[in-house]
Design an enzyme around this catalytic site. Structure first.
Site, PDB file in Angstrom:
ATOM      1  CB  SER A   1       4.815  -1.843  12.162  1.00 42.45           C
ATOM      2  OG  SER A   1       4.481  -0.481  12.350  1.00 42.45           O
TER       3      SER A   1
ATOM      4  CE  LYS B   1      -0.149   3.240   4.787  1.00 46.65           C
ATOM      5  NZ  LYS B   1      -0.142   3.360   6.234  1.00 46.65           N
TER       6      LYS B   1
ATOM      7  CG  ASN C   1      -1.729   1.216   1.411  1.00 43.56           C
ATOM      8  OD1 ASN C   1      -1.828   2.035   0.494  1.00 43.56           O
ATOM      9  ND2 ASN C   1      -2.329   1.371   2.584  1.00 43.56           N
TER      10      ASN C   1
ATOM     11  CD  GLU D   1      -3.005   5.652   6.663  1.00 40.06           C
ATOM     12  OE1 GLU D   1      -2.954   5.702   5.418  1.00 40.06           O
ATOM     13  OE2 GLU D   1      -2.126   5.080   7.353  1.00 40.06           O
TER      14      GLU D   1
ATOM     15  CG  HIS E   1      -5.901   2.197   5.065  1.00 41.02           C
ATOM     16  ND1 HIS E   1      -5.481   3.121   5.987  1.00 41.02           N
ATOM     17  CD2 HIS E   1      -4.912   1.278   4.951  1.00 41.02           C
ATOM     18  CE1 HIS E   1      -4.274   2.778   6.406  1.00 41.02           C
ATOM     19  NE2 HIS E   1      -3.904   1.666   5.803  1.00 41.02           N
TER      20      HIS E   1
ATOM     21  N   GLY F   1       2.265   2.211  10.785  1.00 39.36           N
ATOM     22  CA  GLY F   1       3.254   3.273  10.649  1.00 39.36           C
ATOM     23  C   GLY F   1       3.940   3.660  11.946  1.00 39.36           C
TER      24      GLY F   1
ATOM     25  CD  GLU G   1      -3.774  -2.336   7.217  1.00 39.69           C
ATOM     26  OE1 GLU G   1      -2.651  -2.609   6.766  1.00 39.69           O
ATOM     27  OE2 GLU G   1      -4.376  -1.284   6.950  1.00 39.69           O
TER      28      GLU G   1
HETATM   29  P1  PGA Z   1       2.618   0.224   7.641  1.00 38.68           P
HETATM   30  O1  PGA Z   1       1.168   0.464   7.002  1.00 38.68           O
HETATM   31  O2  PGA Z   1       3.129  -1.083   7.084  1.00 38.68           O
HETATM   32  O3  PGA Z   1       3.456   1.398   7.183  1.00 38.68           O
HETATM   33  O4  PGA Z   1       2.439   0.176   9.118  1.00 38.68           O
HETATM   34  C1  PGA Z   1       0.300  -0.598   6.768  1.00 38.68           C
HETATM   35  C2  PGA Z   1      -0.994  -0.070   6.173  1.00 38.68           C
HETATM   36  O5  PGA Z   1      -1.452   1.000   6.590  1.00 38.68           O
HETATM   37  O6  PGA Z   1      -1.581  -0.704   5.272  1.00 38.68           O
END
Ligand code: PGA
Length: 251
Positions: free
Chosen positions: A214, A11, A9, A98, A96, A174, A168
């Protein structure tokens, strides 16, 4: 046997030129590897048509990171599921955290997006997961169940069969704070049980459930060794081709 998958992803990262360079690098990295899983990259809308051409004939599949909750028309700035599909993308991330947090996408909006994605031949990668306070309050299972019921459990079993789930935990995204393999396995097993209660054991056994938050080149193998963890949704580490290739090889 359910599909194993590693999905990146991106982003809101990479200009078109930078994205093209990353795909070239990833193709190079994957040359020596025969991935044993479905490999997907989710890119910003502007990359999709170009990347779709670049990955023709490779094992890489393409996803959008989002789509509109409306079919077409006067919705300035939005990109419909039909438009996404017309680029050659086969998947679409929906829900997601976010999007839920910063763009206020609630259960109803996400239900619309899932319906439109399916109606236009896109396979949703649907994200669920609790925030830190919810885990601390020990209501994380209920939160995830509500997310499933709120946006997916209206689907027929046949439609649900096209969904990939991504657990998630928001506190892990992140942050460098990965869920422990035990936490991931426990939640994935709970999700599969919840799907089984709604759609039956066969559908649940066939549902691909990814872990995200992560997940990186160092911890992927241990996370993926859990029986109910079918792969990963990878943010930060998918922006580095060698790391992403290592994660793919770990699955
Ligand atoms: P990350 O993000 O691996 O940077 O923690 C995962 C995601 O949001 O899909």
């Amino acid at each position: 046997m359910r599909t194993k998958m590693v999905a990146g992803n991106w982003k809101m990262n990479k200009t078109l030129q930078e994205g093209v360079a990353l795909v070239d690098e990833l193709k190079e990295q994957l040359k020596g590897i025969e991935p044993k899983c479905e490999v997907v990259i989710a890119t910003p809308f502007i990359h999709l048509a170009t990347v779709a051409q670049m990955i023709e004939g490779t094992c890489i599949r393409l996803a959008a990171e989002n789509c509109a909750d409306k079919a077409s028309g006067a919705y300035t700035g939005e990109v419909s599921a039909a438009m996404v599909r017309s680029t050659g993308a086969q998947y679409c991330i929906i829900g997601h955290s976010e999007r839920r947090q910063y763009y206020h996408e609630d259960y109803d909006i996400l239900r619309e997006k899932v319906q439109l994605a399916l109606a236009n031949g896109l396979k949703p990668i649907f994200c669920i997961g609790e925030v830190k306070e919810e885990r601390e309050a020990n209501i994380h299972e209920q939160v995830v169940k509500d997310q499933l019921e709120g946006s997916l459990f209206n689907l027929s079993a046949e439609e649900f069969g096209k969904i990939t789930l991504a657990y998630e935990p928001v506190w892990a995204i992140g942050t460098g704070l990965t869920a422990t393999p035990q936490q991931a396995q426990a939640m994935h097993a709970y999700i599969r049980k919840t799907v089984a209660e709604k759609y039956g054991k066969q559908v649940a056994d066939d549902t691909t459930i990814l872990y995200g938050g992560s997940c990186n080149a160092k911890n992927a193998a241990e996370l993926f060794s859990n029986p109910d963890v079918d792969g990963g949704l990878i943010g930060g580490a998918s922006l580095k081709a060698p790391d992403f290739a290592t994660i793919i090889a770990a699955r």
